[in-house]
Design an enzyme around this catalytic site. Structure first.
Site, PDB file in Angstrom:
ATOM      1  N   HIS A 120       4.140   3.522  11.905  1.00  0.00           N
ATOM      2  CA  HIS A 120       3.044   4.257  12.567  1.00  0.00           C
ATOM      3  C   HIS A 120       3.548   5.230  13.639  1.00  0.00           C
ATOM      4  O   HIS A 120       2.788   6.065  14.101  1.00  0.00           O
ATOM      5  CB  HIS A 120       1.995   3.335  13.216  1.00  0.00           C
ATOM      6  N   HIS A 144       0.845  -1.203   0.000  1.00  0.00           N
ATOM      7  CA  HIS A 144       0.000   0.000   0.000  1.00  0.00           C
ATOM      8  C   HIS A 144       0.878   1.251   0.000  1.00  0.00           C
ATOM      9  O   HIS A 144       1.925   1.274   0.637  1.00  0.00           O
ATOM     10  CB  HIS A 144      -0.967   0.017   1.183  1.00  0.00           C
ATOM     11  N   ASP A 201      -0.357   4.351   0.808  1.00  0.00           N
ATOM     12  CA  ASP A 201      -0.790   5.369   1.777  1.00  0.00           C
ATOM     13  C   ASP A 201      -0.027   5.191   3.085  1.00  0.00           C
ATOM     14  O   ASP A 201       0.557   4.134   3.339  1.00  0.00           O
ATOM     15  CB  ASP A 201      -2.301   5.302   2.026  1.00  0.00           C
ATOM     16  N   GLU A 252      -4.976   1.422   2.920  1.00  0.00           N
ATOM     17  CA  GLU A 252      -4.741   0.357   3.902  1.00  0.00           C
ATOM     18  C   GLU A 252      -4.799   0.882   5.328  1.00  0.00           C
ATOM     19  O   GLU A 252      -5.338   0.230   6.228  1.00  0.00           O
ATOM     20  CB  GLU A 252      -3.390  -0.318   3.656  1.00  0.00           C
ATOM     21  N   ASP A 305       6.712   1.298   6.246  1.00  0.00           N
ATOM     22  CA  ASP A 305       5.307   0.923   6.050  1.00  0.00           C
ATOM     23  C   ASP A 305       4.604   1.938   5.160  1.00  0.00           C
ATOM     24  O   ASP A 305       4.097   2.918   5.640  1.00  0.00           O
ATOM     25  CB  ASP A 305       4.649   0.820   7.430  1.00  0.00           C
TER      26      ASP A 305
HETATM   27 ZN   LIG Z   1       1.344  -1.321   6.214  1.00  0.00          ZN
END
Ligand SMILES: [Zn+2]
Length: 453
Positions: free
Chosen positions: A424, A78, A80, A146, A112
């Site tokens: 994150h 992904h 995003d 995602e 990520d």
């Molecule tokens: Zn991810």
């Protein structure tokens, strides 16, 4: 296209493709277009697919090769990212790729999940350059939602399923190594069902000086009820909850032997002195292959600082259960509802009980003996000279079982970054060694897949 893998990553990081922030939709579209055009430069036929859900970010589809003699491999990632601001505690601008002397590059999405996209595109580019073609037929499926529950993903994929044709294997590039020092292949995620348990009494909030001692308070009912969901050893008390849990086999137990897992580090990382069972393998199994129930909060209950003598008229307890093979979310939701209704009856309360499902997702369990895992294991060992681990996760990625059933093909999770990368979080990063290594492992793995078949 830029010949430098870091330059390509730098371009991608610069796009603020934050899916939860709809004011960044234009940046997300630009990210998708940038990926599409770079896929085209290396010879992949690529398309921007509008999301079936209005207002959601487009997907990037791609394909290269139609050789019936070759296996067809679908890559998922992904583009995003999670929100990020310097003010959150970043040392550098999260949308400017910053290389530091520790061998890592920092920026939102490095781990990520833009780093894995870059590693994949460079792997394809180098394979085509060196051999004139790929050892497999390639399919690309990148989404831009995602981090916002993959909004519109299933509808868009189902509508355009024919684009991909027959798929033999699905490579999920959206996980990380098991530990910072041990590469891993991921073979499982837990499912989830999330529910609201609502108790309604008085038509509005009341003063305890008026109703205290005169009525059955909804919050007291709710706390009575919630205390019966799970015992202090973590055993879920819902009737029939464990009936479908797959028994542990010797083969499965063996997968836990090669894991570099430190119970002490785990406890330190969450700041506790004791886990429910003081044993590292049991703790891992409780995280990965056993189901659980968690209580997350109570909507409507006073939670501010200081004292307030309110008696809430309506409260909603928030509860989720992480599920494992073969527990179906729908069936567990039914069992839970039946159990809570029966327990509520025992309270002889005049209040109203309503149970509302708030969301669910299926678990995923891969077959560690299939061609994806055998070729992946060899590739990781070839490159890193370390015995890779087979890992699961206690979290949930419902699009994996969805893709397996939609394409009727097995999936595998391949981590590129390390768990300490801070996906994150603040100062998200990826080790340059891992980015380059990830690219090489993808090349080796595709080559191994071709040699196996
Ligand atoms: Zn991810």
């Amino acid at each position: 296209m830029n010949d430098d893998i870091l330059d390509f990553l730098r371009q991608l990081i610069a796009f603020k493709s934050v899916s939860s922030d709809t004011s960044q939709a234009e940046n997300s579209r630009k990210t998708a277009e940038y990926i599409k055009s770079n896929l085209e430069i290396i010879g992949v036929h690529a398309d921007l697919m509008e999301n079936e859900t209005k207002g959601k970010n487009p997907l990037v589809f791609g394909k290269l090769g139609e050789d019936p003699e070759k296996k067809t491999i679908l890559f998922y990632s992904h583009y995003d990212v999670q929100p990020a601001e310097i003010a959150d505690g970043w040392d550098t601008d999260p949308f400017i790729l910053t290389e530091k002397e520790d061998g890592y590059v920092y920026g939102r999405g490095t781990d990520d999940d833009k780093g894995p996209i870059v590693a994949t595109i460079f792997a394809i580019k180098e394979l085509v350059k060196d051999h004139g073609s790929l050892p497999v037929n390639l399919r690309i499926l990148y989404e831009g939602e995602e981090e916002s529950s993959s909004g519109g993903f299933e509808e868009t994929v189902l509508r355009n399923k024919d684009y991909f044709g027959q798929v033999d294997g699905i490579m999920i590039l959206d996980t990380s190594w098991f530990t910072d020092g041990q590469p891993s292949l991921d073979y499982g995620f837990r499912g989830i069902t999330y529910l609201g348990v609502e108790i309604e009494g008085p038509s509005s909030d009341q003063h305890s000086g008026m109703v205290g001692g005169t009525i059955r308070e909804p919050l007291i009912d709710l706390i009575y009820l919630m205390s019966r969901f799970v015992d202090l050893e973590g055993k879920v008390l819902v009737d029939g909850f464990y009936d479908k849990v797959k028994p542990l086999t010797d083969e499965e137990t063996k997968l836990y032997e090669n894991l570099e897992f430190s119970l002490q580090e785990y406890k330190d990382s969450i700041g506790i002195s004791k886990v429910l069972v003081e044993d590292s393998t049991t703790t891992l199994m409780n995280m990965w292959r056993n189901p659980c129930l968690s209580i997350h909060g109570i909507e409507g209950a006073f939670s501010g600082a200081g004292g307030k003598t309110v008696v809430p008229g309506k409260v909603i307890g928030k509860v989720s259960m992480r599920l494992v093979p073969d527990q179906e979310p729908e069936e567990i939701t039914k069992l839970f509802t039946k159990f809570v209704e029966a327990e509520f009856k025992k309270l002889h309360s005049p209040n109203q009980l309503t149970i509302t499902p708030l969301g669910s997702g299926d678990w995923w369990l891969g077959n560690v003996n299939n061609f994806l895992f055998t070729s992946g294991k060899v590739a990781l060992k070839q490159y890193w000279k370390i015995e890779p681990s087979f890992a699961r996760s206690g979290g949930s990625i419902p699009i994996i079982p969805f893709m397996e059933s939609t394409f009727n093909a097995p999936a595998i999770g391949i981590g590129i970054g390390q768990p300490s990368d801070g996906a994150h979080g603040q100062n998200e990063r990826i080790r340059i060694k891992n980015l380059v290594g990830g690219k090489e492992v993808i090349k080796l793995m595709l080559t191994n897949i071709a040699e196996q078949s």
